[in-house]
Design a protein around this motif. Structure first.
Motif: not given
Length: 293
Positions: A243-246, A272-276, A284-285
């Protein structure tokens, strides 16, 4: 042919994810090639051909980058512990490699990190991850949701996107000092400009921390302000794995999905919202939100 290539690239992405999660473990040729179910006799050439860097150097750089981030967390482990976890037999060997790559000693970096050489040193890792074909999307990947307004603390980045990692490290240090863990306070990114503007100085984004009811932050840091992500209808795409490059997901939403959907974009930037994640095999997502009218 397309399905076969996608499967092959998924296997290679799985290798990078495995390396990221096992930097303190066994990452020799036999161990890593088995993750992708490739022959160890060919894998070193496959890896270099795919990523433009040898497996050995990739692992070295990944371990050194991880060690540098641990050093920047001054409340963490000792330099000796970090050196051994990074695969070096002695702290002296670690210090020599660290100074050669970053131009600072580990102790000097811990006291006052110089992030510009850090960006240059670990550029090959970013380049390696960007070489694979980007994932493809369809309308099945898009969900329309109505989301609530989210109060946030906003940490600004202004200027050349090549220096974003410097801002990210400052953001991480700030949120740790503020006691805002990603596990309790969600992480958001808001993009106000295109990814590569004609003038890099025009690049603008915010790194944000969601605030719970009644929660505030110290706004004495000029980079931090209190704001909100407005609620409303959004087209949402979830990105897992790398999910580094969206950008591929964003391009699909703007170029393909939005014109065909009959929807119109609302007057607020894409975010965006980032998830662990705790699921095995994933770290990650991210969910990308395109605000709609």
């Amino acid at each position: 042919m397309t399905a076969t290539l996608t499967h092959y690239q998924d296997r290679m992405r799985r290798v990078l994810d495995h390396i990221d999660r096992h930097l303190d473990g066994d990452l020799d040729l036999a161990a890593v090639s088995s993750v992708a179910a490739f022959s160890k006799f060919h894998f070193h050439r496959q890896f270099r051909a795919t990523f433009g860097i040898s497996l050995h150097r990739y692992v070295q750089l990944a371990r050194l980058r991880h060690a540098s981030k641990r050093l920047a967390d001054v409340t963490g482990h000792t330099i000796t512990e970090i050196a051994l976890d990074a695969g070096y037999e002695t702290p002296d060997a670690f210090a020599r490699a660290f100074r050669q790559r970053l131009g600072q000693s580990p102790s000097g970096f811990r006291k006052s990190p110089d992030w510009e050489p850090w960006l240059r040193a670990f550029g090959p890792l970013t380049s390696a991850r960007s070489r694979l074909m980007q994932p493809t999307y369809s309308s099945d990947h898009v969900e329309i949701r109505t989301v609530p307004t989210i109060p946030v603390a906003m940490f600004e980045h202004r200027g050349d996107p090549a220096t974003i990692d410097v801002t990210i490290q400052r953001f991480i240090a700030w949120r740790k000092a503020a006691g805002l863990s990603p596990r309790t306070n969600p992480t958001f990114n808001i993009w106000y400009s295109e990814r590569r503007p004609a003038d890099p100085a025009d690049y603008r984004m915010d790194l944000c921390v969601g605030l719970n009811a009644g929660q505030g932050v110290d706004e004495t840091d000029d980079a931090v302000r209190i704001g909100e992500i407005p609620g409303g209808r959004c087209a949402v795409v979830r990105v897992t794995g790398d999910s580094h490059d969206l950008e591929p997901a964003a391009l699909y939403l703007y170029r393909d999905w939005l014109p065909a959907s009959g929807e119109e974009a609302r007057d607020f930037p894409i975010y965006c919202q980032r998830f662990f994640l705790d699921e095995p095999g994933l770290t990650t997502a991210a969910e990308l939100f395109l605000p709609l009218k």
